[in-house]
Design an enzyme around this catalytic site. Structure first.
Site, mmCIF file in Angstrom:
data_model
loop_
_atom_site.group_PDB
_atom_site.id
_atom_site.type_symbol
_atom_site.label_atom_id
_atom_site.label_comp_id
_atom_site.label_asym_id
_atom_site.label_seq_id
_atom_site.Cartn_x
_atom_site.Cartn_y
_atom_site.Cartn_z
ATOM 1 N N GLU A 1 4.873 -10.550 -15.979
ATOM 2 C CA GLU A 1 5.349 -9.452 -15.133
ATOM 3 C C GLU A 1 6.635 -9.852 -14.448
ATOM 4 O O GLU A 1 6.814 -11.005 -14.065
ATOM 5 C CB GLU A 1 4.284 -9.115 -14.087
ATOM 6 C CG GLU A 1 4.547 -7.812 -13.345
ATOM 7 C CD GLU A 1 3.499 -7.559 -12.270
ATOM 8 O OE1 GLU A 1 2.854 -6.503 -12.311
ATOM 9 O OE2 GLU A 1 3.322 -8.435 -11.388
ATOM 10 N N ARG B 1 -5.263 10.969 -1.176
ATOM 11 C CA ARG B 1 -5.883 11.441 0.058
ATOM 12 C C ARG B 1 -4.809 11.546 1.129
ATOM 13 O O ARG B 1 -3.666 11.154 0.914
ATOM 14 C CB ARG B 1 -6.932 10.435 0.523
ATOM 15 C CG ARG B 1 -6.318 9.028 0.564
ATOM 16 C CD ARG B 1 -7.058 8.034 1.367
ATOM 17 N NE ARG B 1 -6.636 6.685 1.048
ATOM 18 C CZ ARG B 1 -5.588 6.058 1.556
ATOM 19 N NH1 ARG B 1 -4.817 6.674 2.438
ATOM 20 N NH2 ARG B 1 -5.278 4.828 1.208
ATOM 21 N N LYS C 1 -6.005 1.338 -11.909
ATOM 22 C CA LYS C 1 -4.620 0.857 -11.846
ATOM 23 C C LYS C 1 -3.961 0.936 -13.215
ATOM 24 O O LYS C 1 -2.802 1.310 -13.336
ATOM 25 C CB LYS C 1 -4.585 -0.599 -11.348
ATOM 26 C CG LYS C 1 -5.081 -0.735 -9.927
ATOM 27 C CD LYS C 1 -4.129 -1.512 -9.040
ATOM 28 C CE LYS C 1 -4.636 -1.446 -7.616
ATOM 29 N NZ LYS C 1 -3.701 -1.916 -6.613
ATOM 30 N N HIS D 1 -1.289 -7.046 3.523
ATOM 31 C CA HIS D 1 -1.369 -5.739 2.862
ATOM 32 C C HIS D 1 -1.924 -4.634 3.752
ATOM 33 O O HIS D 1 -2.197 -3.537 3.288
ATOM 34 C CB HIS D 1 -2.173 -5.807 1.557
ATOM 35 C CG HIS D 1 -1.594 -6.783 0.596
ATOM 36 N ND1 HIS D 1 -0.385 -6.567 -0.039
ATOM 37 C CD2 HIS D 1 -2.028 -7.998 0.186
ATOM 38 C CE1 HIS D 1 -0.109 -7.601 -0.805
ATOM 39 N NE2 HIS D 1 -1.078 -8.496 -0.691
#
Lengths: 134, 499, 499, 134
Positions: B200, B295, B116, B235
């Site tokens: 953030e 992918r 990440k 998610h």
């Protein structure tokens, strides 16, 4: 039983149910003890067999023994109690794993463990009794 | 061109890949665990190799066993599908070393985009917007306050070492900064033994919109427009569509441009997806890089339907070293497509995964409806793997007609023997906020419980009548090719219940 | 909008219409003959009305019975499908009088376009090219010679009263004209008692290409590009595709323009098709009006696949009085689609129609393959109606990939119990002339016999092995929802034949 | 019978036939007298039952009687001959209609009509004897 519906079997497990004003397609499958139906995006379980069993069970008995069963094929990850142990309502007694998720099996009421019918690592089938409480 | 391809996966995606191979004249080799010996993907492939016990770690996740199968079957290429080893750099590297074409990006790209932090850094240097955030070297209150100023409000101050919401504080107004820093640091030390804080920008009511990209080995990179994937439960995507109802043409152009830039910067090859978060609507909307999926996606059919291309075919062509079959100018986005994922789970009981035999399973046949599935009537849904059993993809001229088609298909898709999320999918598709296109990623976690509770309805009398008719012991077994067919009439009128 | 629609048809097209209605929330009423009491279209509709005996003349072709059914069921609209009464002006007029919306053009348009002479005259006045031809008032040799000069060589001189090739003479060179006139007149008098001659330009090696048009009640007329239908057996279309491999962009523009002109001239409404013959190739190609089909075509899915629109839905919208859902500028032709019609007939034995029970019938499931069918496994193919049982429509990015998909689908489409033309379809699709796109309407009548003869192949040993295994009395009946499922394993390894 | 093939039944009527180098899917349906198979776009009729019947019929008989049968369900439109009539090879003896087409049934050789088993207007089933010739 009298019913306003005309029922036609139109294919394996497929029924057309009609009145003068209405026509519905219903799908049915499964043995009496595990009967399912589908209509218009809804799924129904046929509870009549279970109700009959409950009515049967309602007769007075000397001791109420309750079996906890596996809700689906699963692997027994952990057996947390032994026969003779006392458990409180909500206590986890067995942990199963199915589809990569842990499924805790909890005591439905304060009880004593009468028997354990499974071992850790064992693959158990739905409705197989895992443990008996009284 | 590839001559024989090993499909290192199972279920619907293995079938999807096998079918693309068949059309290109590529031989296919399936692999299967002991639990999948009789699975549809095994029957569909030209040959099949057993690779171990049911547990995925010892079969579909075992690099040596899959490579052994590739060698033993003489495969010159391998398609990983999605999930399992699809984004595992060591697996791609092992294929490269064994001389087997890995249908996907090079292993070093998998490695870089799998981190990440690495991916975020790469995107920043490529000029792709990321959610503003930083871990100041100097962890003094003043410096943290300046960091909050830099990323902007509302912001989140959280434990750099942490996760799971611990040591996290929301800051909406400047006055709250000092308290938030103190509280977050205390909790971070208590929970992780490390008080380092990360600051953030908070993305409010984010939408999840991703862009399909495709790159070949000849320097060509294209995008295939976006997919809207904001209907998620924890998610996990449930419903995907294209175009996104949230994108203006200007925003679409910015985001697809950023996605192509990102793929170029990554040195990407083959099919990939750049996931973005979108905040705000219309001309005020801003987008941020979330992550790259290296992918084929579960939801790739949505893109195939609106662009008219075959992504798996293109994967095989590009992996063979040929150029991309389409320049950017040939790619168009036409009509609307929506996909619903059918999971073997019980929404009325905490989404408990379901396993068992499919007593009845009939896929609807409707124009504009595509079903990608990996199960058959009489087959078992196993406890070992992902509970997604099918995808229903509806295509129409407009979002409304595609949604109507999807609803019609789900209402005509009986699956009995296990519970599925089909009733919940219908409630979502019928929801006024879904129909208005007003969905953010928090929608289902907010409204899902109420929707799930309302699923059980009283058994209507016509359903009771059908159950009663099915009880009748009179009816004969259905026809088979082995019994006398003349004696069998599948349409027999059972009785008139009016009597 | 229409609320309840009667589908005055059966088979796959009835199912197609029912599905479009379901998506629009329109209730459906099926009609059925005694032979179709248990047909799939009856099960699919919301309600069904019996309209008489098996013979079509007494059921599906009976205007009073169908109108009675419409009245009895309270339908406010009626879709005729194709075939049966779809192009019958009296039927449309009866609907109009009964206050039932006829989903199609007005009855007077059906009447005008149903007359070949009337349609031809209308096209000429609209400036749409027709095959040059005339019946001179003055039937003298000189005037007939001048008529041949006017229509051009090669020409055909034939009995005006005639048909079936009698009294017909081909004229390739000017010197042959005199003899041809004498011979044709002699034969015309002998065969029909009428020596009047008609002179027509011969269209050599014609291709059959048609243009889909659509008009609403608000003056809007659009085209939806062309379909190539040159693969025909005795004027019966077998394979259709779009785009046509024969059309240059310039020719496409001319033909679609002419088709829109033709529809405007006819005062057309709803979906229609203008059929053309094409002579020559490339820039030398010329096209001629053949006839107009005033209904939905069997091959409409080909157009739906390449344009992304739903023609049946649009029919219902336009019939409800609403404007066309798309302006011309929104319509595009993307990718390639091919349809093959599956007929219950035996190509190896003179295409004898087949009837009987479908002992095994499994539709292939492939991405990019759409199946419109009207039969199910265990059902009967009846002797009473059209032998077309299904249509397979393959869509791909290119003609090659669509063809490959169609071939893959047909190879994976087992239909047992009756013979079908599937093996012949495969030979046609694999034929070098088909693959080169070099087909005229004479192709199949020329090459078909040779193809049909080559269909029977030796039974391969693996087929013998499967037949032998199926003989084994050991295996159990397949699972049903009524038997004990636990005892049944559909994937049971029968035995190892190596022993 | 020894065979190099491994045969697995993978679904109703569906077989996977394998060798080390090859794997084919074959579909089989129908009772022994009317057995069908499908492989890769090709359809096969199993002729073993018919061959056995032919072998049985090859035994000497005093008179050869031949039945003409309907090739499919059909309606008898016309019966053109009566018992006792003599017919020539190729003569049409019965006309059937099926799927909107006329199907003439012709004498396979010079013969005498022994019996007629159908009437005009009757719906006949496949393999039903329509007429007997000798």
């Amino acid at each position: 039983m009298s019913s306003p519906f005309s029922v036609t079997r139109i294919a394996d497990g497929t029924y057309r149910v009609e009145t003068d004003r209405q026509s519905e397609t219903v799908y049915v499958a499964g043995p009496p003890a595990n009967r399912w139906a589908f209509w218009n995006g809804h799924v129904f379980r046929d509870t009549r067999a279970a109700e009959a069993a409950a009515a049967h069970a309602a007769r007075p008995r000397t001791a109420v023994v309750q079996s906890l069963t596996a809700p689906m094929p699963a692997t027994v990850i952990k057996v947390l109690v032994a026969p003779g142990a006392t458990v409180k309502k909500g206590d986890t007694v067995i942990i199963l794993e199915a589809m990569k998720m842990e499924l805790p099996i909890r005591a439905p009421a304060d009880a004593t463990v009468m028997a354990v019918h499974c071992r850790e690592g064992e693959l158990v089938q739905p409705d197989a009794p895992l443990i008996e409480l009284t | 061109m590839i001559r024989r391809l090993l499909v290192a996966n199972r279920g619907e995606i293995a079938l999807r890949i096998i079918r693309a191979c068949r059309e290109l004249g590529i031989e296919t080799v399936a692999v299967y665990s002991e639990a999948d010996r009789r699975a549809p993907h095994v029957a569909a492939a030209d040959r099949a190799v057993g690779i171990g016990p049911a547990a995925a770690a010892e079969s579909y996740l075992s690099i040596p066993r899959i490579l052994d199968a590739a060698r033993a079957s003489g495969a010159d290429a391998l398609h990983p599908g999605y999930g399992f080893l699809a984004e595992n750099p060591a697996f791609a590297a092992a294929c490269e070393q064994a001389g087997v074409i890995f249908v996907g990006p090079p292993s070093q790209v998998l490695a870089q985009m799998g981190s990440k932090i690495g991916a975020r850094r790469l995107m920043q240097t490529a000029g792709v917007p990321v959610v503003p955030g930083e871990t100041p070297e100097d962890q003094s209150d003043d410096e943290l306050r300046r960091a909050v100023d830099r990323v902007g409000l509302p912001a989140v101050v959280k434990a750099s070492a942490g996760g799971g919401g611990k040591g996290m504080r929301l800051v909406r107004r400047a006055e709250e900064i000092a308290d938030a820093i103190q509280a977050a640091r205390r909790e971070a030390v208590a929970a992780f033994g490390d008080g380092t804080l990360y600051v953030e920008r908070l993305v409010e009511r984010p939408r999840h919109v991703e862009v399909q990209v495709f790159a070949d080995g000849h320097g060509q990179v294209v995008h295939l427009f976006e997919r809207e994937c904001s209907v998620q439960r924890r998610h996990q995507k449930i419903i995907e569509e294209s175009p996104s109802p949230a994108l203006t043409p200007a925003l679409r152009e910015q985001m697809t441009g950023a996605a192509v830039q990102a793929a170029r910067a990554a040195g990407y090859r083959n099919a990939g997806t750049i996931e973005f978060l979108i905040e705000g609507t219309g001309n005020d909307a801003r987008f941020y890089f979330l992550e790259m999926n290296t992918r084929l996606q579960v939801e790739h059919p949505v893109t195939e339907q609106v662009t008219g291309v075959d992504l798996v075919r293109a994967q095989l062509v590009v992996a063979s070293g040929e150029p991309l079959p389409w320049p950017q100018s040939a790619l168009t986005q036409r009509g609307h497509a929506i996909e619903a994922r059918i999971y073997a789970e019980d929404p009325s009981h905490g989404f408990m995964p379901q396993a068992g035999r499919l007593l009845l399973y009939r896929e609807p046949r409707l124009p504009g409806v595509r079903i990608d599935s990996g199960v058959v009537e009489g087959g078992d849904v196993s406890i070992y793997y992902d509970p997604m059993i099918a995808k229903v993809i509806a295509t129409g001229e407009t979002r409304e007609s595609a949604t109507a088609r999807l609803i019609a298909a789900l209402r005509d898709y009986p699956i009995l023997g296990i519970r599925t999320n089909v009733p919940l999918l219908l409630r979502i598709l019928e929801h006024s906020r879904f129909q208005a296109g007003d969905i953010d990623t928090g929608f289902l976690d907010g409204e899902g419980a109420a929707l799930a509770e309302a699923l059980d309805i009283e058994t209507p009398p016509w359903v009771r009548a059908a159950l009663a008719a099915d009880d009748e012991p009179s009816h004969q077994p259905p026809a088979t090719s082995h019994q006398s067919l003349d004696a069998w009439d599948p349409w027999r009128q059972l009785r008139d219940w009016r009597g």
